[in-house]
Design a protein around this motif. Structure first.
Motif, mmCIF file in Angstrom:
data_model
loop_
_atom_site.group_PDB
_atom_site.id
_atom_site.type_symbol
_atom_site.label_atom_id
_atom_site.label_comp_id
_atom_site.label_asym_id
_atom_site.label_seq_id
_atom_site.Cartn_x
_atom_site.Cartn_y
_atom_site.Cartn_z
ATOM 1 N N LEU A 258 30.976 25.955 26.265
ATOM 2 C CA LEU A 258 32.391 25.796 26.576
ATOM 3 C C LEU A 258 33.230 26.840 25.850
ATOM 4 C CD1 LEU A 258 34.321 23.879 28.158
ATOM 5 C CD2 LEU A 258 34.645 22.644 26.002
ATOM 6 N N TYR A 259 32.931 27.064 24.568
ATOM 7 C CA TYR A 259 33.692 28.046 23.802
ATOM 8 C C TYR A 259 33.377 29.472 24.259
ATOM 9 C CZ TYR A 259 34.937 24.212 20.673
ATOM 10 O OH TYR A 259 35.426 23.049 20.161
ATOM 11 N N VAL B 203 39.363 34.348 28.643
ATOM 12 C CA VAL B 203 40.546 35.030 28.104
ATOM 13 C C VAL B 203 40.439 36.535 28.339
ATOM 14 C CG1 VAL B 203 41.724 35.676 25.971
ATOM 15 C CG2 VAL B 203 41.129 33.286 26.388
ATOM 16 N N GLY C 14 32.403 31.561 20.754
ATOM 17 C CA GLY C 14 33.401 32.611 20.930
ATOM 18 C C GLY C 14 32.815 33.999 20.819
ATOM 19 N N GLU D 19 36.868 19.562 25.936
ATOM 20 C CA GLU D 19 36.180 19.270 24.673
ATOM 21 C C GLU D 19 35.923 17.779 24.509
ATOM 22 O OE1 GLU D 19 37.616 22.746 21.581
ATOM 23 O OE2 GLU D 19 38.949 21.050 21.947
ATOM 24 N N PHE E 122 44.317 28.090 31.882
ATOM 25 C CA PHE E 122 42.857 28.078 31.752
ATOM 26 C C PHE E 122 42.438 27.596 30.363
ATOM 27 C CE2 PHE E 122 39.175 30.464 30.127
ATOM 28 C CZ PHE E 122 38.179 29.979 30.967
ATOM 29 N N VAL E 123 43.123 28.107 29.328
ATOM 30 C CA VAL E 123 42.804 27.710 27.953
ATOM 31 C C VAL E 123 43.037 26.214 27.757
ATOM 32 C CG1 VAL E 123 43.486 27.953 25.533
ATOM 33 C CG2 VAL E 123 43.246 29.988 26.980
ATOM 34 N N THR F 103 44.605 27.696 16.378
ATOM 35 C CA THR F 103 45.216 27.588 17.708
ATOM 36 C C THR F 103 46.337 28.597 17.901
ATOM 37 O OG1 THR F 103 44.686 25.223 17.818
ATOM 38 C CG2 THR F 103 46.414 26.050 19.300
ATOM 39 N N LEU G 182 35.448 29.944 27.237
ATOM 40 C CA LEU G 182 36.839 30.095 26.816
ATOM 41 C C LEU G 182 37.161 31.545 26.466
ATOM 42 C CD1 LEU G 182 39.578 28.862 25.941
ATOM 43 C CD2 LEU G 182 38.562 28.476 23.691
ATOM 44 N N LEU H 171 32.730 27.015 17.529
ATOM 45 C CA LEU H 171 33.718 27.926 18.114
ATOM 46 C C LEU H 171 33.364 29.366 17.759
ATOM 47 C CD1 LEU H 171 36.368 28.541 19.555
ATOM 48 C CD2 LEU H 171 37.571 28.054 17.414
ATOM 49 N N VAL I 152 40.202 24.243 29.497
ATOM 50 C CA VAL I 152 38.934 24.331 28.780
ATOM 51 C C VAL I 152 38.983 23.515 27.494
ATOM 52 C CG1 VAL I 152 37.341 25.883 27.586
ATOM 53 C CG2 VAL I 152 38.337 26.570 29.769
ATOM 54 N N ARG I 153 40.084 23.618 26.748
ATOM 55 C CA ARG I 153 40.200 22.831 25.523
ATOM 56 C C ARG I 153 40.228 21.334 25.832
ATOM 57 N NH1 ARG I 153 41.188 25.624 20.735
ATOM 58 N NH2 ARG I 153 40.574 23.601 19.879
#
Length: 281
Positions: free
Chosen positions: A253-254, A261, A199, A240, A232-233, A32, A257, A195, A236-237
């Motif tokens: 979702l990730y 960003v 990601g 979860e 926004f982060v 994080t 994210l 993630l 989105v988190r």
């Protein structure tokens, strides 16, 4: 190999009353904190250089998770822990993910900004890596051998990614995707593996728009970017818990994210700040 006796010496050197400080230090190598740091640097600094390091971090997350699962070496016993930490005993112990991540991110920033010849930058990064690594041993969640291997592997990983990517973040995210697929297969649908997969997909899609992103125009715009992007982060988190254990949705979702960003500067760049800045003046 894991230096159990030396690890006990490190643990015994840290009194329990300093536990909060050690916990704070260890968070400097957590997912994080590192991703938030890289996001802020991306929004307010060199987009290409920081996107490159973000790709290293995502790729590294997948790689270290695969290695941990393949080695399947346990963490130190519960009675070795300095304080009780939620989730600290989950997963395997070798190599240390925190030490690896700290080396990849802090070492990657030194490399991406061409500061390898600057002793102050190297010393600062080395100090952070060492502090995070030793904090894991002091907390009793890793042996000394775990963090030494993790940190060394992280530096080697940065050197390898520098050569493989040629400074192109899109290539970095493509490598991350290649590493994320076996991580999901080997480790299963854990949060970290999903993630890494999501990601890498989001980063790969977002990085293709890097050259079209507007440059930062002012400090005010930078502050707004951090506020909007950070919000926004958080949103989105927060989703979860709603998505729960539906793995395909977590991957999406990730992906959103990371893409969000990267593309946040394009959204904020649509606003005009001239009037606001003249009012402040």
């Amino acid at each position: 190999m894991r230096l159990e006796e030396a690890s006990a010496t490190v643990r015994n050197a840290v009194p329990a009353e300093h536990a909060e400080i050690v916990v704070w230090i260890t968070e400097l190598g957590g997912t994080t904190a590192l991703m938030f740091l890289l996001a802020v640097l991306f929004w307010c600094g060199s987009r290409r250089r920081n996107a490159l390091v973000i790709s290293y971090a995502v790729a590294g997350l997948a790689l270290v998770l695969t290695l941990k699962t393949l080695f399947a070496l346990p963490r130190p016993p519960a009675d070795a822990m300095l304080v009780s930490l939620e989730g600290a005993r989950e997963g395997y112990g070798f190599p240390s993910g925190h030490a690896f991540a700290a080396a990849v991110v802090y070492g990657g920033l030194v490399s991406a900004y061409d500061r390898c010849d600057d002793w102050r930058a190297v010393l600062g990064a080395s100090t952070l890596i060492a502090a995070v690594s030793l904090s894991r041993v002091a907390l009793g969640v890793h042996y000394l051998g775990d963090v030494l291997v993790g940190a060394a592997l992280g530096i080697v990983f940065v050197v390898a990614m520098d050569r493989l990517t040629g400074g192109d973040p899109t290539v970095g995210f493509a490598i991350a995707l290649v590493l994320a697929v076996p991580a999901v297969v080997v480790a299963g649908g854990t949060e970290d593996s999903l993630l890494g997969l999501g990601g890498s997909i989001g980063g790969l899609l977002g990085s293709r728009r890097l050259s079209a992103l507007p440059e930062l125009r002012s400090r005010l715009e930078g502050a707004l970017l951090v506020a909007v992007g950070g919000g926004f982060v958080v949103v989105v988190r927060g989703l979860e818990s709603i998505v729960g254990s539906i793995e395909p949705l977590l991957v999406v979702l990730y992906a959103v994210l990371l893409a969000g960003v990267v593309l946040a500067p394009a959204a904020v760049g649509r606003f005009e700040f001239g009037a606001l800045e003249s009012t402040r003046a």
